[in-house]
Structure formats: structure tokens, C-alpha cells
Design a protein around this motif. Structure first.
Motif, PDB file in Angstrom:
ATOM      1  N   SER A 199      55.902   0.946 -34.555  1.00  9.58           N
ATOM      2  CA  SER A 199      56.931   0.479 -35.502  1.00  9.58           C
ATOM      3  C   SER A 199      57.187  -1.022 -35.351  1.00  9.58           C
ATOM      4  CB  SER A 199      58.242   1.244 -35.287  1.00  9.58           C
ATOM      5  OG  SER A 199      58.661   1.123 -33.938  1.00  9.58           O
ATOM      6  N   LEU A 200      56.839  -1.583 -34.197  1.00  9.24           N
ATOM      7  CA  LEU A 200      57.134  -3.006 -33.954  1.00  9.24           C
ATOM      8  C   LEU A 200      56.306  -3.912 -34.860  1.00  9.24           C
ATOM      9  CD1 LEU A 200      57.291  -3.222 -30.052  1.00  9.24           C
ATOM     10  CD2 LEU A 200      59.205  -3.536 -31.651  1.00  9.24           C
ATOM     11  N   ARG A 201      56.948  -4.960 -35.362  1.00  2.86           N
ATOM     12  CA  ARG A 201      56.179  -5.925 -36.155  1.00  2.86           C
ATOM     13  C   ARG A 201      56.398  -7.367 -35.710  1.00  2.86           C
ATOM     14  NH1 ARG A 201      58.160  -8.579 -40.533  1.00  2.86           N
ATOM     15  NH2 ARG A 201      60.410  -8.464 -40.807  1.00  2.86           N
ATOM     16  N   LEU A 202      57.432  -7.585 -34.879  1.00  4.66           N
ATOM     17  CA  LEU A 202      57.729  -8.952 -34.452  1.00  4.66           C
ATOM     18  C   LEU A 202      58.389  -8.924 -33.075  1.00  4.66           C
ATOM     19  CD1 LEU A 202      57.975 -11.988 -35.291  1.00  4.66           C
ATOM     20  CD2 LEU A 202      60.210 -11.434 -36.231  1.00  4.66           C
ATOM     21  N   LEU A 203      58.006  -9.875 -32.223  1.00  7.54           N
ATOM     22  CA  LEU A 203      58.597  -9.964 -30.891  1.00  7.54           C
ATOM     23  C   LEU A 203      59.229 -11.341 -30.711  1.00  7.54           C
ATOM     24  CD1 LEU A 203      55.577  -8.505 -28.869  1.00  7.54           C
ATOM     25  CD2 LEU A 203      57.602  -7.264 -29.669  1.00  7.54           C
ATOM     26  N   GLY A 204      60.289 -11.375 -29.896  1.00  2.00           N
ATOM     27  CA  GLY A 204      60.937 -12.659 -29.640  1.00  2.00           C
ATOM     28  C   GLY A 204      61.205 -12.847 -28.167  1.00  2.00           C
ATOM     29  N   SER A 205      61.361 -14.106 -27.765  1.00  2.00           N
ATOM     30  CA  SER A 205      61.635 -14.435 -26.375  1.00  2.00           C
ATOM     31  C   SER A 205      62.696 -15.525 -26.338  1.00  2.00           C
ATOM     32  CB  SER A 205      60.335 -14.923 -25.731  1.00  2.00           C
ATOM     33  OG  SER A 205      60.592 -15.475 -24.450  1.00  2.00           O
ATOM     34  N   VAL A 206      63.598 -15.452 -25.381  1.00  2.00           N
ATOM     35  CA  VAL A 206      64.666 -16.438 -25.273  1.00  2.00           C
ATOM     36  C   VAL A 206      65.204 -16.519 -23.852  1.00  2.00           C
ATOM     37  CG1 VAL A 206      66.468 -14.748 -25.895  1.00  2.00           C
ATOM     38  CG2 VAL A 206      66.930 -17.190 -26.174  1.00  2.00           C
ATOM     39  N   GLY A 207      65.707 -17.674 -23.490  1.00  2.00           N
ATOM     40  CA  GLY A 207      66.465 -17.807 -22.251  1.00  2.00           C
ATOM     41  C   GLY A 207      65.835 -18.714 -21.231  1.00  2.00           C
ATOM     42  N   GLU A 208      64.533 -18.825 -21.249  1.00  2.00           N
ATOM     43  CA  GLU A 208      63.840 -19.693 -20.299  1.00  2.00           C
ATOM     44  C   GLU A 208      62.410 -19.857 -20.805  1.00  2.00           C
ATOM     45  OE1 GLU A 208      62.840 -17.676 -16.581  1.00  2.00           O
ATOM     46  OE2 GLU A 208      63.750 -15.896 -17.447  1.00  2.00           O
ATOM     47  N   PRO A 209      61.689 -20.799 -20.216  1.00  2.00           N
ATOM     48  CA  PRO A 209      60.304 -20.947 -20.664  1.00  2.00           C
ATOM     49  C   PRO A 209      59.522 -19.666 -20.356  1.00  2.00           C
ATOM     50  CG  PRO A 209      61.009 -22.812 -19.297  1.00  2.00           C
ATOM     51  CD  PRO A 209      62.065 -21.769 -19.192  1.00  2.00           C
ATOM     52  N   ILE A 210      58.711 -19.240 -21.299  1.00  2.06           N
ATOM     53  CA  ILE A 210      57.879 -18.059 -21.029  1.00  2.06           C
ATOM     54  C   ILE A 210      56.509 -18.562 -20.583  1.00  2.06           C
ATOM     55  CG2 ILE A 210      57.415 -17.780 -23.533  1.00  2.06           C
ATOM     56  CD1 ILE A 210      57.022 -14.744 -22.901  1.00  2.06           C
ATOM     57  N   ASN A 211      56.088 -18.119 -19.411  1.00  2.78           N
ATOM     58  CA  ASN A 211      54.795 -18.562 -18.907  1.00  2.78           C
ATOM     59  C   ASN A 211      53.688 -17.886 -19.711  1.00  2.78           C
ATOM     60  OD1 ASN A 211      56.110 -16.400 -17.505  1.00  2.78           O
ATOM     61  ND2 ASN A 211      54.250 -16.147 -16.322  1.00  2.78           N
ATOM     62  N   PRO A 212      52.581 -18.603 -19.957  1.00  2.00           N
ATOM     63  CA  PRO A 212      51.523 -18.061 -20.812  1.00  2.00           C
ATOM     64  C   PRO A 212      51.045 -16.668 -20.382  1.00  2.00           C
ATOM     65  CG  PRO A 212      51.159 -20.383 -20.444  1.00  2.00           C
ATOM     66  CD  PRO A 212      52.329 -20.003 -19.598  1.00  2.00           C
ATOM     67  N   GLU A 213      51.033 -16.396 -19.085  1.00  4.05           N
ATOM     68  CA  GLU A 213      50.577 -15.074 -18.639  1.00  4.05           C
ATOM     69  C   GLU A 213      51.493 -13.977 -19.175  1.00  4.05           C
ATOM     70  OE1 GLU A 213      50.847 -14.525 -14.479  1.00  4.05           O
ATOM     71  OE2 GLU A 213      49.671 -12.668 -14.521  1.00  4.05           O
ATOM     72  N   ALA A 214      52.797 -14.186 -19.076  1.00  6.76           N
ATOM     73  CA  ALA A 214      53.759 -13.206 -19.597  1.00  6.76           C
ATOM     74  C   ALA A 214      53.664 -13.130 -21.118  1.00  6.76           C
ATOM     75  CB  ALA A 214      55.174 -13.581 -19.166  1.00  6.76           C
ATOM     76  N   TRP A 215      53.445 -14.278 -21.736  1.00  7.44           N
ATOM     77  CA  TRP A 215      53.299 -14.325 -23.201  1.00  7.44           C
ATOM     78  C   TRP A 215      52.154 -13.407 -23.650  1.00  7.44           C
ATOM     79  CZ3 TRP A 215      50.497 -15.022 -27.520  1.00  7.44           C
ATOM     80  CH2 TRP A 215      51.118 -15.533 -28.679  1.00  7.44           C
ATOM     81  N   HIS A 216      51.008 -13.582 -22.991  1.00  7.47           N
ATOM     82  CA  HIS A 216      49.835 -12.801 -23.391  1.00  7.47           C
ATOM     83  C   HIS A 216      50.025 -11.317 -23.120  1.00  7.47           C
ATOM     84  CE1 HIS A 216      47.231 -15.910 -24.868  1.00  7.47           C
ATOM     85  NE2 HIS A 216      47.540 -16.668 -23.830  1.00  7.47           N
ATOM     86  N   TRP A 217      50.677 -11.027 -22.026  1.00 10.08           N
ATOM     87  CA  TRP A 217      50.947  -9.612 -21.707  1.00 10.08           C
ATOM     88  C   TRP A 217      51.827  -8.987 -22.786  1.00 10.08           C
ATOM     89  CZ3 TRP A 217      55.105  -6.465 -20.952  1.00 10.08           C
ATOM     90  CH2 TRP A 217      54.856  -5.237 -20.334  1.00 10.08           C
ATOM     91  N   TYR A 218      52.877  -9.711 -23.151  1.00 11.43           N
ATOM     92  CA  TYR A 218      53.828  -9.253 -24.178  1.00 11.43           C
ATOM     93  C   TYR A 218      53.082  -9.049 -25.507  1.00 11.43           C
ATOM     94  CZ  TYR A 218      58.641  -9.649 -26.296  1.00 11.43           C
ATOM     95  OH  TYR A 218      59.851  -9.465 -26.922  1.00 11.43           O
ATOM     96  N   HIS A 219      52.254 -10.009 -25.820  1.00  7.44           N
ATOM     97  CA  HIS A 219      51.507  -9.987 -27.078  1.00  7.44           C
ATOM     98  C   HIS A 219      50.538  -8.800 -27.122  1.00  7.44           C
ATOM     99  CE1 HIS A 219      48.544 -11.781 -30.068  1.00  7.44           C
ATOM    100  NE2 HIS A 219      49.704 -11.914 -30.689  1.00  7.44           N
ATOM    101  N   ARG A 220      49.825  -8.588 -26.013  1.00  4.28           N
ATOM    102  CA  ARG A 220      48.770  -7.580 -25.973  1.00  4.28           C
ATOM    103  C   ARG A 220      49.329  -6.177 -25.764  1.00  4.28           C
ATOM    104  NH1 ARG A 220      46.351  -9.416 -21.666  1.00  4.28           N
ATOM    105  NH2 ARG A 220      46.748  -7.590 -20.393  1.00  4.28           N
ATOM    106  N   LEU A 221      50.172  -6.032 -24.733  1.00  6.29           N
ATOM    107  CA  LEU A 221      50.631  -4.692 -24.370  1.00  6.29           C
ATOM    108  C   LEU A 221      51.723  -4.175 -25.292  1.00  6.29           C
ATOM    109  CD1 LEU A 221      49.883  -2.962 -21.655  1.00  6.29           C
ATOM    110  CD2 LEU A 221      48.932  -5.233 -21.898  1.00  6.29           C
TER     111      LEU A 221
END
Ligand code: WTA
Length: 651
Positions: free
Chosen positions: A383-405
Motif C-alpha cells: 500500500s505504501l507509495r511514498l516515504l519520508g525522513s526527518v529529524g537528522e541527516p539520513i546516512n546513505p546506507e540507511a537511505w538505501h535500506w529504507y528505499h529497498r526494504l
């Protein structure tokens, strides 16, 4: 935390919006974004006039878009409106009326849905109750509640009456609550018996009772029954919320208030021991929150939006309540911890409720990574179509994990940079328009003019570190600090003498050759621990209040999970002995004084602290020592250089 460098230097891919996403997006293509952003800076009057007329329901139209006498801005001068009406009444009689405004899930699993009509009725009832308790225009109301629908109802009831709310995060201690109530002389406190967190009750009422021993301004306390354990109700002061609301009418005539009427005060940590009461007003704030919600989250009628931030933070104000509800969105509200009963609670809820947008913090994402992929993979998340992040810099590793998983490679990620003070999102991708670079908050939102400058205010070149400033006022900017305009001036507009109109963010940043912003993090004495702002001075003043402590210095240490962890250096009074027991006592002491979020990760006893000849603690040196790094840089101003070696040995 890894220092972000430009995407090109890191060999990272740039991710263009997919054709599928673009086809349905509110704003498609970089050219469309650039056109609007350029217009917002070239012709701000025309741009903001059009946006304000289109997006805000006015009782009386404004006659002037902006009156800017740095550092004070007045937006939409002459206009009047009611913010609660903008979030609720406007949807009545439309097809949103019977759509869910809130889908609430408590930690124990109880679910409650409130349509816009039902939420409106609750807010009207609460407004009557508040009025009967003598709350009116300009009065301050403190709110100390768990993440339950009543928190939203309480905020909107205040807004309806022109009363100013100050929401205090439920994790704050009695002392912190007391300071915030006294800081603005709140007349009323709205709290609950308790809330659920990790299967346990957070005892809010008993904490409030302790605070209330020292808050002479509070005349009445409304208590929501949530956890139903026994609590003390003081007669003549404490009233059960449900009983009070039961008899109240479910319609209420809302008065209109001026554009600049204060909407809320939100306390946030600064570089002194005293938290700052950030003041936001009505029309500009509402417009900023509404417009950004609409474009950053690409909101559509059938979205079900989940923001995991607590109502006690600015994210909960702008992106749970005001921005989303003024757009008539369906907001999913979750009370508890992300790993209760298991580490897949979020994913399980996303599937069960068919949630379409998730807005959360890097610290949560890193915790999910650590808990293991299998907990995510067990759920469909289609059901998800969009993800967001806030509060501190997101490190690229976490970004990719969030994006992929989580996003299955399908969902764009909006990494949104902003602050309590900015009121709404300032630097962010627009998901149908902006090519993404993992780790970069990308480009400024409409009307936002950021710049990266050096100590003297000169713009630095591409990929150079500098200080992030905003060179023009924007509608949702803070207006002042409650009761301390001088501190407002000094903190935010005093950095560059030649540019008294530049807002200083307190963040370091760099801008790459494509104009993308990479936020480095705080450069003032504020730490960002798990996305929570904690002032070093607050922690230090809590520590020196302990009878064993002579001096204390708090610094952040890079941490894989929390972004930063909190390390405190403590020198003891002569009679005190450095033991593990004392270490634990001091950790508990800080948690008690400020709240569990400020519990130090490490307490290091030291024979002395590094100081300048004028007696200022050299935090820079302590930071290096905490990180286990060799101390570099100039120590010539240091009073006693031998202290460094002693500190490196200390533990
Ligand atoms: C940090 C939270 C990097 C920053 C909305 C800012 C970020 C502080 C981001 C404000 C982001 C927030 N990337 N850093 N996307 N978002 N920050 O007031 O240091 O709780 O100054 O507001 O969080 O924290 P606050």
C-alpha cells in the motif's frame, strides 16, 4: 555519523522520479518545480497572495502580504481567520465529511476512527468545556498527553478559541513540565492518567501532580482516562475529560482572529540551560504547513498517512495536525513503541490499515535495520507509495535500506530538512519533480532562500562546509521567543552584523554543484540524539544540581544508531567518590530532571575540564576525546594543557 559529501564524489546514483509516480503526482518534473520556486523568489508578493487566497479560508481578507522589519515579520496583515475552522469546518458538507480524519491505534491494539464530522464535534465539545473553565483568546494551555486522538482534539480546541497551546512531550519529567508551564503561565493543563509504552504505563498524571506543586498559574486540570489505573484527583482542580465533554454541545461558533494571532508556543532546547519558547502565529504558519504537506507528501484524497512523530514535537504539530488536517487528509495515529509487541509493529500496521505514506526519523530507520530485514520482509507493504525522513541527516546506507526494504524500490523518499523554528519543511524533494541523491535534503521549498556562508557571511563554493542561513522571511517562520524577544534577536538574527535580516539556522551544511543541500548537523551547543534536540547546557545544569558534582560538560559522540550519543564529563566535589554506582545515579538523575530522552549514555569522571584562560569549557576538545580521536587544533588558549592527557585516561 559519516560526513556527507557530494553524490558525485561518493559515486552515488541520482534517482529520477519514476514515470509511474510522475504520472499521478501533484507536481511533475524538475522544470515545474523550478518555475514555481523561481516565481516565489522573484515575485513573493504575487506568489504568496495567490497561495494564501487559494489555500486559507479567510473570514476577512488581508490587505498586505508581508511587513518585514527585521527580525520581525507580519504576514497577511489585516486578514482574520480561525485555524481550527481551516482544519475542520471547511470539510463539512464536502465529501470529506465522512472520511476518516484520524485512524488511531493504541499500543495494546485498540483501534478508533474519527471522521472529520466526528472530530469536529469533539473539538466543539472541548472548546465549550475550555470556555467554561475560563479559557479564552490569548490564554495559555499546557497539553501533556500520549499520542491519542484527545491530543489532537485539545490542540484544535485551543486554536478554535484563540487560546495558545504549549504541548509538552509525555517523556519529559515533572521538572521540565513545570518549567514549561511557568515559562508561559498556563492557566489550564490537559493531561491523562497515563499512556502505553512498551507494554507499560507511562504515569502522566502522577508526573503532572509533581509539576503542579510549583505552578501557581494553573487553575484547572482536565484528565483524559486512557490507562485506567488509580490516580489522585484533587477536588476543585482536577476534572475528568469525558465527564466534562459529555454534557457539552457538539457545535460551536468559532470567532475569527488576526493573521498574526499566536497559535502555539513550543519549547525547544537552545544553547543555554533554559528552553526556548518558540512562538508560531496563525495564517502564515497554517499556510506553510498546508502547502508543504500537499506538495512534499503529494497528498491525495485516498491517502492514509502515517507520521510516527509524537505530538509533543514540531513534526507532530505541522505534519500530524495542522498541515494534514487543513488538507483534509486521513492521518494514522499510533500511540506506542515501534517494537511492541514485536519489531514488526509498524509494518504489520501498514498492511492492516493500508497506509500509503510513512514519515519517520533516521534513528528509527537505523533501529529497524538493526532488528533485522526478516521483520520487514514478512509483510507486503504494497500500500505504501511514498516515504519520508526527518529529524537528522539520513546516512546513505540507511537511505538505501529504507528505499529497498520498505519502499521496495518503488517509493520515493522525501528527506525533509526543517526545524521547530521554521514551522514547516524548508529543504526537501518534491517527489514527482526532484531527482534524489541519497543523504541530501535536495532543494529549497517554495519561498525558501537558503545559503551556505562562512564566518563573515560570504557564500562558500560548491562542496565547501559552511553555515546554513535563510536570507528571506517565510510565512511559517517563528515570530519571537515567548517572553524573550532579545534572545530571539540574538540567537537567530545576531550572527551576521551586516545582514540583520538573515536567519541563522544553527546547522552546518554544504551545497553541491547542482545546488543540492547536504546538511551536516548542529554547529551550536545543541545535540541531536535520536532526532531529539537536547541542549548541552540543560544537561550540565541538571548534573551540577547533584550534590556530588562540581563541574560538568556534555558533548555528543557519533553513534551508528542514534546519530549522536550523549557523553558527560564530570568533576566531583572533594567528598564524593567516583564509583560505578555514582555513575548510574548521575544517569538516573539527569533522566529524572529532564526526561529519559536526556539520559547520558556515558558518564566519565575527570580530574578537571579543559578550559580557556577566561574559564570557558573547551567543548571541541571534549568532543574529540569522547570520540576517541586525537585532539587536534589550537590549544594555545587552553589554561592547562596537561588536562588533555588526564581526560584521555579518564573513564
Ligand atoms: C536537524 C525537527 C538533516 C537539524 C523538524 C535541525 C535535520 C534540527 C533534518 C531541528 C534533515 C532536521 N536532515 N538534519 N532532514 N531534519 N534536522 O527543531 O539539525 O526538533 O536544525 O525540528 O534537526 O530539530 P527540531
Amino acid at each position: 555519523m559519516a560526513r556527507p559529501t557530494s553524490a558525485a564524489a561518493r559515486g552515488l546514483r541520482v534517482l529520477k522520479p519514476s514515470a509511474d509516480f510522475q504520472r499521478q503526482a501533484r507536481l511533475s518534473g524538475l522544470a515545474a518545480y523550478k518555475r514555481l520556486h523561481a516565481e516565489s523568489l522573484r515575485a513573493p508578493d504575487t506568489f504568496w497572495r495567490r497561495m494564501a487566497e487559494e489555500h486559507v479560508v479567510w473570514r476577512k481578507p488581508f490587505h498586505e502580504v508581508l511587513r518585514w522589519k527585521p527580525p520581525h515579520a507580519k504576514w497577511f496583515v489585516g486578514g482574520s481567520l480561525n485555524v481550527a475552522e481551516n482544519c475542520l469546518d471547511r470539510h463539512l458538507g464536502t465529501n470529506r465529511e465522512n472520511q476518516a480524519a484520524i485512524i488511531f491505534e493504541g499500543e495494546p491494539g485498540d483501534v478508533r476512527t474519527l471522521t472529520y464530522r466526528q472530530l469536529h464535534a469533539e473539538v466543539c465539545r472541548a472548546a465549550h468545556v475550555l470556555e467554561n473553565l475560563g479559557v479564552g483568546k490569548g490564554d495559555r494551555v499546557a497539553i501533556y498527553l500520549p499520542m491519542i486522538p484527545e491530543a489532537v482534539v485539545a490542540m484544535l480546541a485551543c486554536a478554535r478559541l484563540g487560546a495558545i497551546h504549549t504541548v509538552v512531550f509525555g517523556g519529559f519529567s515533572p521538572d521540565s513540565l513545570k518549567d514549561r508551564i511557568n515559562g508561559c503561565h498556563a492557566k489550564l493543563l490537559i493531561t491523562a492518567d497515563g499512556g502505553w509504552r512498551r507494554g507499560k504505563i507511562v504515569e502522566l498524571k502522577s508526573a503532572a501532580d509533581k509539576a503542579l506543586e510549583h505552578t501557581p498559574s494553573v487553575q484547572a486540570v482536565l484528565v483524559v482516562k486512557r490507562t485506567a489505573q488509580a490516580v489522585t484527583m484533587r477536588s476543585g482542580r482536577d476534572i475528568w475529560w469525558t465527564e466534562a465533554l459529555a454534557g457539552a454541545p457538539n457545535s460551536h461558533r468559532a470567532k475569527a482572529f488576526g493573521s498574526e494571532h499566536p497559535l502555539f508556543i513550543l519549547y525547544t532546547s537552545g544553547s543555554t540551560g533554559k528552553p526556548k519558547g518558540v512562538l508560531h502565529t496563525s495564517a502564515g504558519y497554517l499556510l506553510g504547513a498546508k502547502l508543504s504537506s500537499r506538495y512534499v507528501f503529494d497528498l491525495k484524497d485516498n491517502d492514509r498517512y502515517f507520521c510516527s512523530a509524537d505530538i509533543g514535537w514540531i513534526t507532530g504539530h505541522s505534519y500530524v495536525v495542522y498541515g494534514l488536517m487543513s488538507n483534509g487528509a486521513t492521518v494514522f495515529l499510533y500511540e506506542g513503541a515501534p517494537n511492541q509487541p514485536g519489531p514488526d509493529r509498524f509494518w504489520e500496521m501498514i498492511d492492516r490499515h493500508g497506509l500509503t505514506i510513512l514519515y519517520t526519523a533516521p534513528t528509527a530507520i537505523r533501529a529497524f535495520m538493526r532488528w533485522g530485514d526478516e521483520h520487514v520482509l514478512r509483510h507486503r507493504l504494497d500500500s505504501l507509495r511514498l516515504l519520508g525522513s526527518v529529524g537528522e541527516p539520513i546516512n546513505p546506507e540507511a537511505w538505501h535500506w529504507y528505499h529497498r526494504l520498505v519502499g521496495k524500490g518503488r517509493c520515493p523518499i522525501v528527506d525533509t530538512w526543517w526545524q521547530t523554528e521554521t514551522g514547516s519543511i524548508m529543504i526537501t524533494p518534491l517527489p514527482g519533480a526532484t531527482p534524489l541523491k541519497p543523504g541530501s535534503a535536495t532543494l529549497p521549498f517554495f519561498g525558501v532562500a537558503p545559503r551556505v556562508v562562512d564566518e563573515r557571511g560570504r557564500e562558500v563554493g560548491p562542496d565547501q562546509d559552511g553555515k546554513l542561513v535563510i536570507t528571506r522571511p517565510w510565512p511559517s517562520m517563528l515570530r519571537t521567543l515567548w517572553g524573550d524577544d532579545e534572545r530571539y534577536r540574538r540567537t537567530y538574527f545576531g550572527e551576521y552584523g551586516e545582514h540583520p535580516d538573515w536567519y541563522f539556522t544553527g546547522d552546518g551544511a554544504r551545497r553541491d554543484k547542482d545546488g543540492y543541500f547536504w546538511i551536516i548537523g548542529r554547529i551550536d551547543d545543541v545535540l541531536n540524539i535520536s532526532g531529539h534536540r537536547i541542549g548541552t547546557a540543560e544537561v550540565e545544569s541538571a548534573l551540577v544540581a547533584h550534590p556530588a558534582v562540581a563541574e560538568a560538560a556534555a558533548v555528543g559522540k557519533p553513534d551508528d544508531l542514534k546519530g549522536q550519543s550523549l557523553v558527560v564529563f564530570v568533576t566531583l566535589k572533594q567528598a564524593a567518590v567516583a564509583t560505578d554506582e555514582l555513575r548510574e545515579q548521575l544517569r538516573a538523575h539527569v533522566a529524572r530532571e529532564i526526561g529519559a530522552l536526556a539520559r547520558p549514555d556515558q558518564v566519565r569522571f575527570a580530574p578537571a575540564l579543559p578550559k580557556t584562560r577566561s574559564g570557558k569549557i573547551m567543548r571541541r576538545i571534549l568532543k574529540d576525546i569522547a570520540a576517541g580521536k586525537p585532539v587536534v587544533g589550537d590549544v594555545t588558549t587552553m589554561e592547562d594543557v596537561t588536562v588533555i592527557a588526564a581526560l584521555q585516561d579518564a573513564c
